[in-house]
Design an enzyme around this catalytic site. Structure first.
Site, PDB file in Angstrom:
ATOM      1  N   TRP A 164       0.811  -1.225   0.000  1.00 49.01           N
ATOM      2  CA  TRP A 164       0.000   0.000   0.000  1.00 49.01           C
ATOM      3  C   TRP A 164       0.839   1.268   0.000  1.00 49.01           C
ATOM      4  O   TRP A 164       0.353   2.336  -0.346  1.00 49.01           O
ATOM      5  CB  TRP A 164      -0.928   0.018   1.221  1.00 49.01           C
ATOM      6  CG  TRP A 164      -0.236  -0.249   2.537  1.00 49.01           C
ATOM      7  CD1 TRP A 164      -0.187  -1.422   3.209  1.00 49.01           C
ATOM      8  CD2 TRP A 164       0.526   0.685   3.323  1.00 49.01           C
ATOM      9  NE1 TRP A 164       0.563  -1.295   4.359  1.00 49.01           N
ATOM     10  CE2 TRP A 164       0.996  -0.013   4.458  1.00 49.01           C
ATOM     11  CE3 TRP A 164       0.837   2.031   3.189  1.00 49.01           C
ATOM     12  CZ2 TRP A 164       1.772   0.603   5.436  1.00 49.01           C
ATOM     13  CZ3 TRP A 164       1.613   2.646   4.169  1.00 49.01           C
ATOM     14  CH2 TRP A 164       2.063   1.930   5.272  1.00 49.01           C
ATOM     15  N   ASN A 165       2.115   1.200   0.390  1.00 48.60           N
ATOM     16  CA  ASN A 165       2.847   2.448   0.622  1.00 48.60           C
ATOM     17  C   ASN A 165       3.323   3.137  -0.654  1.00 48.60           C
ATOM     18  O   ASN A 165       3.470   4.360  -0.690  1.00 48.60           O
ATOM     19  CB  ASN A 165       4.026   2.217   1.586  1.00 48.60           C
ATOM     20  CG  ASN A 165       4.978   1.140   1.119  1.00 48.60           C
ATOM     21  OD1 ASN A 165       4.661   0.322   0.264  1.00 48.60           O
ATOM     22  ND2 ASN A 165       6.175   1.125   1.695  1.00 48.60           N
ATOM     23  N   PRO A 189      -3.243  -6.036  -5.730  1.00 45.35           N
ATOM     24  CA  PRO A 189      -2.791  -4.846  -5.002  1.00 45.35           C
ATOM     25  C   PRO A 189      -3.244  -4.880  -3.555  1.00 45.35           C
ATOM     26  O   PRO A 189      -4.180  -5.611  -3.199  1.00 45.35           O
ATOM     27  CB  PRO A 189      -3.461  -3.698  -5.768  1.00 45.35           C
ATOM     28  CG  PRO A 189      -4.705  -4.301  -6.336  1.00 45.35           C
ATOM     29  CD  PRO A 189      -4.358  -5.743  -6.648  1.00 45.35           C
ATOM     30  N   ALA A 190      -2.608  -4.093  -2.719  1.00 43.94           N
ATOM     31  CA  ALA A 190      -2.992  -4.005  -1.313  1.00 43.94           C
ATOM     32  C   ALA A 190      -4.433  -3.544  -1.187  1.00 43.94           C
ATOM     33  O   ALA A 190      -4.894  -2.665  -1.921  1.00 43.94           O
ATOM     34  CB  ALA A 190      -2.068  -3.039  -0.581  1.00 43.94           C
ATOM     35  N   GLU A 264      10.883  -8.756  -1.768  1.00 48.17           N
ATOM     36  CA  GLU A 264      11.367  -7.467  -1.248  1.00 48.17           C
ATOM     37  C   GLU A 264      10.617  -7.234   0.043  1.00 48.17           C
ATOM     38  O   GLU A 264       9.458  -6.835   0.042  1.00 48.17           O
ATOM     39  CB  GLU A 264      11.130  -6.355  -2.281  1.00 48.17           C
ATOM     40  CG  GLU A 264      11.973  -5.120  -2.033  1.00 48.17           C
ATOM     41  CD  GLU A 264      11.277  -4.100  -1.155  1.00 48.17           C
ATOM     42  OE1 GLU A 264      11.569  -4.102   0.074  1.00 48.17           O
ATOM     43  OE2 GLU A 264      10.463  -3.337  -1.666  1.00 48.17           O
ATOM     44  N   CYS A 298      10.164   0.877   3.202  1.00 53.58           N
ATOM     45  CA  CYS A 298      11.107  -0.150   3.643  1.00 53.58           C
ATOM     46  C   CYS A 298      12.538   0.366   3.627  1.00 53.58           C
ATOM     47  O   CYS A 298      13.408  -0.176   4.308  1.00 53.58           O
ATOM     48  CB  CYS A 298      10.977  -1.385   2.778  1.00 53.58           C
ATOM     49  SG  CYS A 298      11.119  -1.057   1.018  1.00 53.58           S
ATOM     50  N   GLU A 395      10.901  -2.451  12.773  1.00 53.03           N
ATOM     51  CA  GLU A 395      10.711  -1.475  11.710  1.00 53.03           C
ATOM     52  C   GLU A 395       9.659  -0.462  12.159  1.00 53.03           C
ATOM     53  O   GLU A 395       8.519  -0.831  12.451  1.00 53.03           O
ATOM     54  CB  GLU A 395      10.268  -2.182  10.433  1.00 53.03           C
ATOM     55  CG  GLU A 395      10.302  -1.312   9.201  1.00 53.03           C
ATOM     56  CD  GLU A 395      10.058  -2.108   7.924  1.00 53.03           C
ATOM     57  OE1 GLU A 395      10.334  -1.579   6.834  1.00 53.03           O
ATOM     58  OE2 GLU A 395       9.596  -3.266   8.013  1.00 53.03           O
TER      59      GLU A 395
END
Length: 492
Positions: A164-165, A189-190, A264, A298, A395
């Site tokens: 989503w980011n 997709p998210a 990733e 990330c 994170e």
């Protein structure tokens, strides 16, 4: 309830027809007419509803991808590249509309969204050019008497799960090389941000991508869909961007069919500032590395490891910059920092800050969630953060900069590497010898030297350890979508 301006704003950006599933070139409803809500993170209201794909819909999408694979693989490389080039030009013309759509569903500021559109679009330009540069080799066998020929072939139908980011860039980074290599695909997709991917799919269809090459499945049933598709021996490749926990599940599910993987995953990037660094430049870099996308990246700098001789100066200057940022709705003028993606994200960031303070850290700026609607958290700087605090291990995924000091280069490198993750890292120093030593010692797939922004479509993006494997972008990115066949030929 839907916000008062959402219907008219969205209608101009994404027609109702394109809020459905794209399967085999046809926009259609999900099985049973199922839909789910997409929210505006600035106030929590419902933006719209989109089709909610079922497992049955996913199988039909894979059927479409399989049916289109042979003809797409046989399509001339130049023609595949031209599809990407046309899409690149269309995205450029519609950049403002795509940025507004992205800002509405994801919360990032218009400036951030425009930056993502420009960055993400470059993957289409890059792979439009790489499509015609797929080649094998021809050579005489070392012992003579025969020839060696290698041929590059598309892997086959792919399954992509995007986060989503970065709802556009994480799509173009996967779709671009797949199209160039001759692979068909199913994209999930998210659920928080399906609109940008649907808009991107509509552009690719308009650019001439044949039916069935790209199939898009917005869905709240990600686990069920991935499990079903990965159990199918027709699926040959999976590419995922997201959490390490989900990545591990997808890797396990790939085992029976031995699918090719690109993962990733999470990151916990260190930002090292040595005593000889240009502190002002380091602060500039920190703002880029920390505040891109509100810290929801990330590659975001999560752990600020600063030499004790310059820590006070660095913290003071960074806090002044962070404290001057304006929080608000991404579409509003003058806003620097939009909302986080959802309530859970705010809760997670709040918990990490509270735990750090309990461990002995001190808040210099920010640190408290503002009152009112929306999923906001202010830019925050913490100092005196103990090395063992949870905020240095997890994170953060938010606009929080925890600063921990060090004394020696060896200590800095050891602290930087003391994480299961290995995606991005940042180093500020004016010592060339140190630059080489530290870059070689850091256990990360990417190292930025005196630079806070390192992502580039021409460079290989990816990590090591629990940050995953495989590379996206650069010359390396298209190899993820190609198989090699060796042909032995007799000599004359």
């Amino acid at each position: 309830m839907t916000g008062p301006d959402h219907t008219s704003a969205l209608g101009a950006l994404l027609p109702d027809e394109h809020r459905r599933l794209l399967v085999g070139g046809r926009w259609r409803d999900a099985e049973g007419g199922a839909t789910f809500d997409v929210h505006d993170p600035a106030d929590g209201s419902v933006l719209t509803q989109v089709a909610d794909a079922s497992v049955g819909d996913a199988v039909e999408a894979l059927d479409a991808a399989v049916a289109a694979q042979a003809s797409w693989a046989a399509t001339a490389p130049r023609e595949r590249g031209e599809v990407l080039r046309r899409a690149f030009e269309m995205i450029g013309r519609r950049a403002d509309d795509l940025a507004r759509l992205m800002s509405l569903e994801m919360g990032k500021t218009l400036q951030e969204a425009r930056g993502e559109v420009a960055y993400g679009n470059e993957f289409f330009r890059w792979y439009a050019e790489e499509a015609v540069r797929i080649h094998g080799r021809w050579m005489q066998a070392p012992a003579g008497g025969s020839r060696l020929l290698t041929i590059k072939k598309p892997v086959g139908p792919c399954f992509f799960v995007t986060p989503w980011n970065f709802p556009l860039a994480m799509g173009t980074r996967k779709i671009g090389p797949a199209v160039a290599a001759g692979c068909t695909m199913v994209v999930k997709p998210a659920a928080q941000t399906p609109l940008t991917m649907l808009a991107l799919a509509a552009i690719l269809a308009e650019a001439g991508l044949p039916d069935g090459v790209l199939n898009v499945l917005p869905s709240t049933r990600a686990k069920d869909i991935s499990k079903q598709l990965q159990a199918d021996d027709r699926l040959r490749k999976v590419s995922f961007t997201g959490s390490t926990a989900v990545g591990r599940t997808l890797v396990r599910q790939s085992a029976d069919q031995l699918q090719r993987l690109s993962m990733e995953l999470g990151g916990n990037a260190p930002f090292l500032v040595f005593e000889d660094a240009d502190v002002d430049a380091a602060v500039d870099g920190a703002m880029l590395a920390k505040m891109r996308n509100m810290g929801e990246a990330c590659t975001a700098a999560n752990r600020f490891l600063v030499h004790e001789d310059v820590a006070a100066s660095f913290a003071e200057k960074l806090a002044a910059r962070m404290g001057a940022l304006r929080l608000g709705r991404g579409q509003d003028d003058g806003v620097d920092v939009g909302p986080l993606i959802d309530e859970a994200a705010v809760d997670s960031v709040s918990r990490l800050v509270a735990d750090a303070v309990e461990d002995g850290a001190r808040v210099v700026v920010g640190g408290e969630r503002p009152e009112g609607q929306g999923w906001f958290y202010p830019p925050t700087v913490l100092v005196d953060v103990p090395a063992g605090s949870a905020i240095n291990a997890e994170e953060v995924f938010g606009p929080v900069a925890p600063i921990t000091t060090f004394r020696t280069e060896e200590e800095a490198v050891a602290r930087a590497n003391d994480t299961e993750y290995g995606l991005a890292s940042y180093v500020y120093t004016r010592d060339l010898a140190r630059t080489i030593r530290v870059a070689e010692a850091l256990e990360f797939g990417m190292v930025g030297i005196n630079a806070g922004l390192i992502s580039n479509p021409a460079a290989p993006f990816g990590g090591m350890k629990a940050s995953g494997f495989g590379r996206e972008g650069g010359f390396e990115g298209i190899e993820e979508y190609l198989e090699t066949t060796y042909v032995a030929l007799p000599g004359s």
